[in-house]
Design a protein around this motif. Sequence first.
Motif, PDB file in Angstrom:
ATOM      1  N   ASP A 131       8.976  -3.871   1.086  1.00  0.00           N
ATOM      2  CA  ASP A 131       9.745  -2.670   0.742  1.00  0.00           C
ATOM      3  C   ASP A 131       9.562  -1.557   1.762  1.00  0.00           C
ATOM      4  O   ASP A 131      10.461  -0.743   1.968  1.00  0.00           O
ATOM      5  N   LEU A 132       8.394  -1.505   2.406  1.00  0.00           N
ATOM      6  CA  LEU A 132       8.105  -0.455   3.395  1.00  0.00           C
ATOM      7  C   LEU A 132       8.307  -0.940   4.831  1.00  0.00           C
ATOM      8  O   LEU A 132       7.862  -0.306   5.779  1.00  0.00           O
ATOM      9  N   ASN A 133       8.996  -2.076   4.974  1.00  0.00           N
ATOM     10  CA  ASN A 133       9.338  -2.634   6.290  1.00  0.00           C
ATOM     11  C   ASN A 133       8.131  -2.925   7.172  1.00  0.00           C
ATOM     12  O   ASN A 133       8.186  -2.771   8.385  1.00  0.00           O
ATOM     13  N   VAL A 134       7.024  -3.340   6.565  1.00  0.00           N
ATOM     14  CA  VAL A 134       5.858  -3.782   7.331  1.00  0.00           C
ATOM     15  C   VAL A 134       6.240  -5.106   7.994  1.00  0.00           C
ATOM     16  O   VAL A 134       6.917  -5.938   7.391  1.00  0.00           O
ATOM     17  N   GLN A 135       5.825  -5.290   9.233  1.00  0.00           N
ATOM     18  CA  GLN A 135       6.176  -6.478  10.015  1.00  0.00           C
ATOM     19  C   GLN A 135       5.009  -7.462  10.067  1.00  0.00           C
ATOM     20  O   GLN A 135       3.874  -7.100   9.786  1.00  0.00           O
ATOM     21  N   ASN A 136       5.312  -8.685  10.485  1.00  0.00           N
ATOM     22  CA  ASN A 136       4.288  -9.729  10.674  1.00  0.00           C
ATOM     23  C   ASN A 136       3.415  -9.904   9.435  1.00  0.00           C
ATOM     24  O   ASN A 136       2.191 -10.038   9.542  1.00  0.00           O
ATOM     25  N   ILE A 137       4.037  -9.910   8.271  1.00  0.00           N
ATOM     26  CA  ILE A 137       3.287 -10.014   7.011  1.00  0.00           C
ATOM     27  C   ILE A 137       2.695 -11.416   6.884  1.00  0.00           C
ATOM     28  O   ILE A 137       3.387 -12.410   7.062  1.00  0.00           O
ATOM     29  N   ARG A 138       1.398 -11.448   6.592  1.00  0.00           N
ATOM     30  CA  ARG A 138       0.690 -12.702   6.383  1.00  0.00           C
ATOM     31  C   ARG A 138       0.066 -12.688   4.999  1.00  0.00           C
ATOM     32  O   ARG A 138      -0.641 -11.748   4.647  1.00  0.00           O
ATOM     33  N   LEU A 139       0.342 -13.727   4.244  1.00  0.00           N
ATOM     34  CA  LEU A 139      -0.253 -13.867   2.912  1.00  0.00           C
ATOM     35  C   LEU A 139      -1.388 -14.872   3.012  1.00  0.00           C
ATOM     36  O   LEU A 139      -1.163 -16.027   3.365  1.00  0.00           O
ATOM     37  N   GLY A 140      -2.594 -14.421   2.754  1.00  0.00           N
ATOM     38  CA  GLY A 140      -3.760 -15.300   2.762  1.00  0.00           C
ATOM     39  C   GLY A 140      -4.256 -15.509   1.348  1.00  0.00           C
ATOM     40  O   GLY A 140      -3.681 -15.009   0.383  1.00  0.00           O
ATOM     41  N   ARG A 141      -5.338 -16.233   1.240  1.00  0.00           N
ATOM     42  CA  ARG A 141      -5.907 -16.517  -0.075  1.00  0.00           C
ATOM     43  C   ARG A 141      -6.448 -15.258  -0.736  1.00  0.00           C
ATOM     44  O   ARG A 141      -6.399 -15.111  -1.956  1.00  0.00           O
ATOM     45  N   LEU A 169       1.285   5.534   5.535  1.00  0.00           N
ATOM     46  CA  LEU A 169       1.476   4.124   5.192  1.00  0.00           C
ATOM     47  C   LEU A 169       0.544   3.738   4.050  1.00  0.00           C
ATOM     48  O   LEU A 169       0.959   3.061   3.108  1.00  0.00           O
ATOM     49  N   ARG A 170      -0.710   4.184   4.108  1.00  0.00           N
ATOM     50  CA  ARG A 170      -1.643   3.908   3.009  1.00  0.00           C
ATOM     51  C   ARG A 170      -1.097   4.457   1.695  1.00  0.00           C
ATOM     52  O   ARG A 170      -1.062   3.766   0.680  1.00  0.00           O
ATOM     53  N   ASP A 171      -0.628   5.694   1.713  1.00  0.00           N
ATOM     54  CA  ASP A 171      -0.099   6.318   0.496  1.00  0.00           C
ATOM     55  C   ASP A 171       1.123   5.577  -0.029  1.00  0.00           C
ATOM     56  O   ASP A 171       1.256   5.353  -1.235  1.00  0.00           O
ATOM     57  N   GLY A 172       2.014   5.198   0.887  1.00  0.00           N
ATOM     58  CA  GLY A 172       3.225   4.481   0.476  1.00  0.00           C
ATOM     59  C   GLY A 172       2.913   3.126  -0.130  1.00  0.00           C
ATOM     60  O   GLY A 172       3.484   2.752  -1.166  1.00  0.00           O
ATOM     61  N   LEU A 173       2.006   2.385   0.499  1.00  0.00           N
ATOM     62  CA  LEU A 173       1.633   1.067  -0.029  1.00  0.00           C
ATOM     63  C   LEU A 173       0.947   1.192  -1.384  1.00  0.00           C
ATOM     64  O   LEU A 173       1.231   0.422  -2.303  1.00  0.00           O
ATOM     65  N   LYS A 174       0.065   2.173  -1.514  1.00  0.00           N
ATOM     66  CA  LYS A 174      -0.621   2.382  -2.791  1.00  0.00           C
ATOM     67  C   LYS A 174       0.381   2.683  -3.896  1.00  0.00           C
ATOM     68  O   LYS A 174       0.330   2.106  -4.979  1.00  0.00           O
ATOM     69  N   GLN A 175       1.317   3.582  -3.612  1.00  0.00           N
ATOM     70  CA  GLN A 175       2.319   3.962  -4.608  1.00  0.00           C
ATOM     71  C   GLN A 175       3.203   2.773  -4.983  1.00  0.00           C
ATOM     72  O   GLN A 175       3.484   2.540  -6.163  1.00  0.00           O
ATOM     73  N   LYS A 176       3.634   2.011  -3.979  1.00  0.00           N
ATOM     74  CA  LYS A 176       4.511   0.858  -4.248  1.00  0.00           C
ATOM     75  C   LYS A 176       3.816  -0.198  -5.085  1.00  0.00           C
ATOM     76  O   LYS A 176       4.369  -0.680  -6.074  1.00  0.00           O
ATOM     77  N   VAL A 177       2.600  -0.600  -4.668  1.00  0.00           N
ATOM     78  CA  VAL A 177       1.914  -1.681  -5.376  1.00  0.00           C
ATOM     79  C   VAL A 177       1.542  -1.244  -6.804  1.00  0.00           C
ATOM     80  O   VAL A 177       1.576  -2.053  -7.732  1.00  0.00           O
ATOM     81  N   ALA A 178       1.243   0.009  -7.001  1.00  0.00           N
ATOM     82  CA  ALA A 178       0.909   0.520  -8.333  1.00  0.00           C
ATOM     83  C   ALA A 178       2.126   0.592  -9.238  1.00  0.00           C
ATOM     84  O   ALA A 178       2.003   0.495 -10.463  1.00  0.00           O
TER      85      ALA A 178
END
Length: 123
Positions: free
Chosen positions: A59-69, A108-117
């Motif tokens: 949603d925040l257009n972060v690039q090269n997203i990697r999903l790990g365990r 970016l930290r604030d945006g990610l925190k708000q989105k995931v919450a």
Amino acid sequence: METNTSSKRKRSQLISAAAAALMLVPGTAGAVSLYWATTPVHTSKLNQCLSFAQDAMRDLNVQNIRLGRDEVAGTSGQAYAAITCIGTNPVTAVVMVAGEQDGPTGALRDGLKQKVAGIVNID
């Protein structure tokens, strides 16, 4: 007297060598800031929290997203972001962002925190 002159010469040579070494360094290192925050998420499942983290990054257009365990990570501009989840009830997301520019890194930290919450799983 000879010892004093010899000592001054050695000191001068040492200072000259140190100055020459500093001039050989290609650039100056910038300071990196690490911003982090925690937030509860609307789930009791760790894998669902990681899915929320991945959605928040998209949603925040972060690039090269990697999903790990254990984490979701990616980059935005010159910042590196990672989100991991802790098995509390409800699950807690830990959002971490490192970057050289304080303003965009904190934003970016604030945006990610708000989105995931704010993500709610609708079954």
